[in-house]
Design a protein around this motif. Structure first.
Motif, PDB file in Angstrom:
ATOM      1  N   SER A   1      -7.080 -12.082  -0.667  1.00  0.00           N
ATOM      2  CA  SER A   1      -6.610 -12.010  -2.040  1.00  0.00           C
ATOM      3  C   SER A   1      -7.078 -10.756  -2.770  1.00  0.00           C
ATOM      4  O   SER A   1      -6.458 -10.337  -3.748  1.00  0.00           O
ATOM      5  CB  SER A   1      -7.085 -13.240  -2.824  1.00  0.00           C
ATOM      6  OG  SER A   1      -6.519 -14.420  -2.293  1.00  0.00           O
TER       7      SER A   1
ATOM      8  N   GLY B   1      -5.438  -7.523  -0.379  1.00  0.00           N
ATOM      9  CA  GLY B   1      -3.990  -7.606  -0.273  1.00  0.00           C
ATOM     10  C   GLY B   1      -3.467  -7.358   1.126  1.00  0.00           C
ATOM     11  O   GLY B   1      -2.665  -6.448   1.350  1.00  0.00           O
ATOM     12  N   ARG B   2      -3.884  -8.189   2.061  1.00  0.00           N
ATOM     13  CA  ARG B   2      -3.440  -8.042   3.442  1.00  0.00           C
ATOM     14  C   ARG B   2      -3.577  -9.370   4.171  1.00  0.00           C
ATOM     15  O   ARG B   2      -4.158 -10.326   3.652  1.00  0.00           O
ATOM     16  CB  ARG B   2      -4.265  -6.983   4.166  1.00  0.00           C
ATOM     17  CG  ARG B   2      -5.758  -7.298   4.256  1.00  0.00           C
ATOM     18  CD  ARG B   2      -6.568  -6.137   4.793  1.00  0.00           C
ATOM     19  NE  ARG B   2      -6.421  -4.949   3.956  1.00  0.00           N
ATOM     20  CZ  ARG B   2      -7.060  -3.807   4.179  1.00  0.00           C
ATOM     21  NH1 ARG B   2      -7.897  -3.713   5.205  1.00  0.00           N
ATOM     22  NH2 ARG B   2      -6.886  -2.769   3.383  1.00  0.00           N
TER      23      ARG B   2
ATOM     24  N   THR C   1       0.028  -5.411   6.188  1.00  0.00           N
ATOM     25  CA  THR C   1      -0.354  -4.781   4.926  1.00  0.00           C
ATOM     26  C   THR C   1       0.904  -4.360   4.178  1.00  0.00           C
ATOM     27  O   THR C   1       1.993  -4.346   4.744  1.00  0.00           O
ATOM     28  CB  THR C   1      -1.239  -3.546   5.164  1.00  0.00           C
ATOM     29  OG1 THR C   1      -0.490  -2.578   5.939  1.00  0.00           O
ATOM     30  CG2 THR C   1      -2.518  -3.900   5.912  1.00  0.00           C
TER      31      THR C   1
ATOM     32  N   LEU D   1       1.928  -7.772  -0.424  1.00  0.00           N
ATOM     33  CA  LEU D   1       0.755  -8.631  -0.265  1.00  0.00           C
ATOM     34  C   LEU D   1      -0.331  -8.340  -1.291  1.00  0.00           C
ATOM     35  O   LEU D   1      -1.315  -9.076  -1.382  1.00  0.00           O
ATOM     36  CB  LEU D   1       0.172  -8.451   1.140  1.00  0.00           C
ATOM     37  CG  LEU D   1       1.056  -8.903   2.304  1.00  0.00           C
ATOM     38  CD1 LEU D   1       0.516  -8.361   3.621  1.00  0.00           C
ATOM     39  CD2 LEU D   1       1.152 -10.424   2.353  1.00  0.00           C
ATOM     40  N   GLU D   2      -0.158  -7.285  -2.060  1.00  0.00           N
ATOM     41  CA  GLU D   2      -1.214  -6.816  -2.947  1.00  0.00           C
ATOM     42  C   GLU D   2      -1.161  -7.490  -4.320  1.00  0.00           C
ATOM     43  O   GLU D   2      -0.145  -8.040  -4.729  1.00  0.00           O
ATOM     44  CB  GLU D   2      -1.118  -5.296  -3.089  1.00  0.00           C
ATOM     45  CG  GLU D   2      -1.373  -4.571  -1.766  1.00  0.00           C
ATOM     46  CD  GLU D   2      -1.071  -3.081  -1.849  1.00  0.00           C
ATOM     47  OE1 GLU D   2      -0.640  -2.614  -2.935  1.00  0.00           O
ATOM     48  OE2 GLU D   2      -1.242  -2.393  -0.830  1.00  0.00           O
ATOM     49  N   ALA D   3      -2.282  -7.401  -5.026  1.00  0.00           N
ATOM     50  CA  ALA D   3      -2.368  -7.896  -6.397  1.00  0.00           C
ATOM     51  C   ALA D   3      -1.678  -6.916  -7.336  1.00  0.00           C
ATOM     52  O   ALA D   3      -1.111  -5.904  -6.915  1.00  0.00           O
ATOM     53  CB  ALA D   3      -3.824  -8.081  -6.779  1.00  0.00           C
ATOM     54  N   THR D   4      -1.714  -7.213  -8.623  1.00  0.00           N
ATOM     55  CA  THR D   4      -1.149  -6.340  -9.642  1.00  0.00           C
ATOM     56  C   THR D   4      -2.222  -6.000 -10.663  1.00  0.00           C
ATOM     57  O   THR D   4      -3.310  -6.591 -10.662  1.00  0.00           O
ATOM     58  CB  THR D   4       0.029  -7.017 -10.360  1.00  0.00           C
ATOM     59  OG1 THR D   4      -0.462  -8.173 -11.071  1.00  0.00           O
ATOM     60  CG2 THR D   4       1.109  -7.453  -9.369  1.00  0.00           C
TER      61      THR D   4
ATOM     62  N   GLY E   1      -3.976 -11.314  -5.013  1.00  0.00           N
ATOM     63  CA  GLY E   1      -2.737 -11.085  -4.278  1.00  0.00           C
ATOM     64  C   GLY E   1      -2.485 -12.178  -3.262  1.00  0.00           C
ATOM     65  O   GLY E   1      -2.366 -13.356  -3.605  1.00  0.00           O
ATOM     66  N   ALA E   2      -2.383 -11.801  -1.971  1.00  0.00           N
ATOM     67  CA  ALA E   2      -2.113 -12.760  -0.900  1.00  0.00           C
ATOM     68  C   ALA E   2      -3.086 -13.928  -0.995  1.00  0.00           C
ATOM     69  O   ALA E   2      -4.293 -13.734  -1.124  1.00  0.00           O
ATOM     70  CB  ALA E   2      -2.227 -12.072   0.456  1.00  0.00           C
TER      71      ALA E   2
ATOM     72  N   ASN F   1       1.896 -14.908  -2.684  1.00  0.00           N
ATOM     73  CA  ASN F   1       1.220 -13.877  -3.463  1.00  0.00           C
ATOM     74  C   ASN F   1       1.121 -14.379  -4.902  1.00  0.00           C
ATOM     75  O   ASN F   1       2.134 -14.499  -5.604  1.00  0.00           O
ATOM     76  CB  ASN F   1       1.980 -12.550  -3.408  1.00  0.00           C
ATOM     77  CG  ASN F   1       1.243 -11.429  -4.116  1.00  0.00           C
ATOM     78  OD1 ASN F   1       0.687 -11.610  -5.193  1.00  0.00           O
ATOM     79  ND2 ASN F   1       1.240 -10.249  -3.513  1.00  0.00           N
TER      80      ASN F   1
END
Length: 338
Positions: free
Chosen positions: A181, A184-185, A201, A205-208, A214-215, A229
């Protein structure tokens, strides 16, 4: 650390709020709410979720915040208590048996949270349990717990900045997959242990900037790894290629605001997803449309995870963001095909 299981009964509803949970509540409460997309029309083929009932209430003040779930053949549920750093088994009547406690970590530096937390859980056919432990220290990774409970052993050694969360075990190929999380992978790790490989990756899968998670949830289903996500409100599918590598990431559903964990209903690619911030269990159809099937009125209090065993749906609620009357609990419901 525990060396074997101990048994208690389900605890009454708590009203106190532990201070170490405030970091997580603040991180999510301060985030910009994701845009809700309109749910699709009802389908005559949708499975139904009925007869919701809470079978166990847990002690919020003691960190008994249920995060993830893996089922036993007899219908009992192995559950991670995130902030108590424990793994427990809850039977269908609400009885609680403690299986293991992860070691205490001095000065944890877990990304976005600060406290050490036990998150994902997966069960092997022989009853061995695997859990993810995020600490911001060298203990971060995947830990193995003997069948029936006992002393946990670290088998996966992850970067300290990782936040391994949702976990699944592909027993056929002997691979553990976990969603990260923070970084992001999706990581992969042989069940024999060692250092993980960044299996998948990418931005999906990444956060903002608005939400640093994220994931999150992860399942292996029908030749693919599926991931939620939280920040982007999406459900993703990543095909597993014949050589074991990751195929292109596909977005299968969106508009799932603050999605946490999810589970397949055993009706093709139909999913039940826990929306933690809005206290909803969402049925997500294979075409990506979705509808709400359980709410706060049914007993949900920041639902974190879902499991399906036969005709029974299991939903954990952690009450992370309930500042008035937190009720971490395990809810069961009945799954039927129309």
């Amino acid at each position: 650390m525990t060396t074997g299981p101990t048994t208690t009964r389900a605890l009454p509803r708590p009203v106190a709020r532990g201070p170490r949970l405030s970091r997580l509540a603040t991180a999510v409460a301060a985030a910009t709410a994701l845009t809700l997309l309109a749910a699709g029309p009802a389908s005559a083929g949708d499975p139904t979720v009925t007869d919701p009932r809470v079978v166990a209430h847990f002690d919020f003040a003691q960190g008994h915040t249920p995060e993830n779930i893996a089922l036993e053949p007899d219908g009992s549920a192995n559950i991670t208590w995130a902030f108590a750093r424990k793994v427990v088994r809850v039977d269908r009547q609400g009885g609680v048996t403690e299986l293991a406690e992860l070691p205490e970590v001095a000065n944890p530096q877990t990304p976005n949270i600060g406290a050490a937390v036990v998150l994902g859980i997966a069960r092997a056919l022989d009853g061995t349990l695997y859990v993810t432990y995020a600490t911001g220290r060298e203990e971060t990774g995947i830990w193995r717990i003997p069948a029936g409970g006992g002393t946990p052993e670290q088998i996966g050694f992850f970067p300290a900045g990782a936040m391994p969360n949702g976990l699944a075990f592909d027993e056929e190929c002997g691979t553990l997959y976990t969603a990260d999380s923070a970084l992001g992978r999706v990581w992969s790790l042989p069940v024999t242990g060692g250092s993980p490989t960044a299996w998948a990756t990418g931005p999906a899968l990444e956060a903002t900037d608005a939400l640093p998670f994220g994931a999150n949830g992860l399942k292996v289903h029908d030749g693919a790894v599926w991931v939620s996500n939280t920040a982007r409100g999406t459900l993703l599918r990543i095909p597993v290629k014949p050589d074991g590598s990751a195929g292109p990431i596909e977005t299968r559903a969106s508009g799932l605001d603050f999605i946490d964990d999810f589970a397949f209903t055993r009706h093709g690619d139909t999913v039940l997803a826990a929306l933690i911030e809005s206290n909803r269990l969402e049925l997500v159809r294979p075409d990506g449309t979705h509808k709400t099937v359980l709410t706060e009125a049914d007993g949900l209090d920041n639902p974190t995870s879902v499991a399906v065993g036969g005709k029974t749906v299991y939903v954990n609620s952690a009450a992370f963001f309930n500042t008035v009357d937190p009720d971490p609990n395990l809810l069961l419901a009945t799954l039927k095909r129309k």
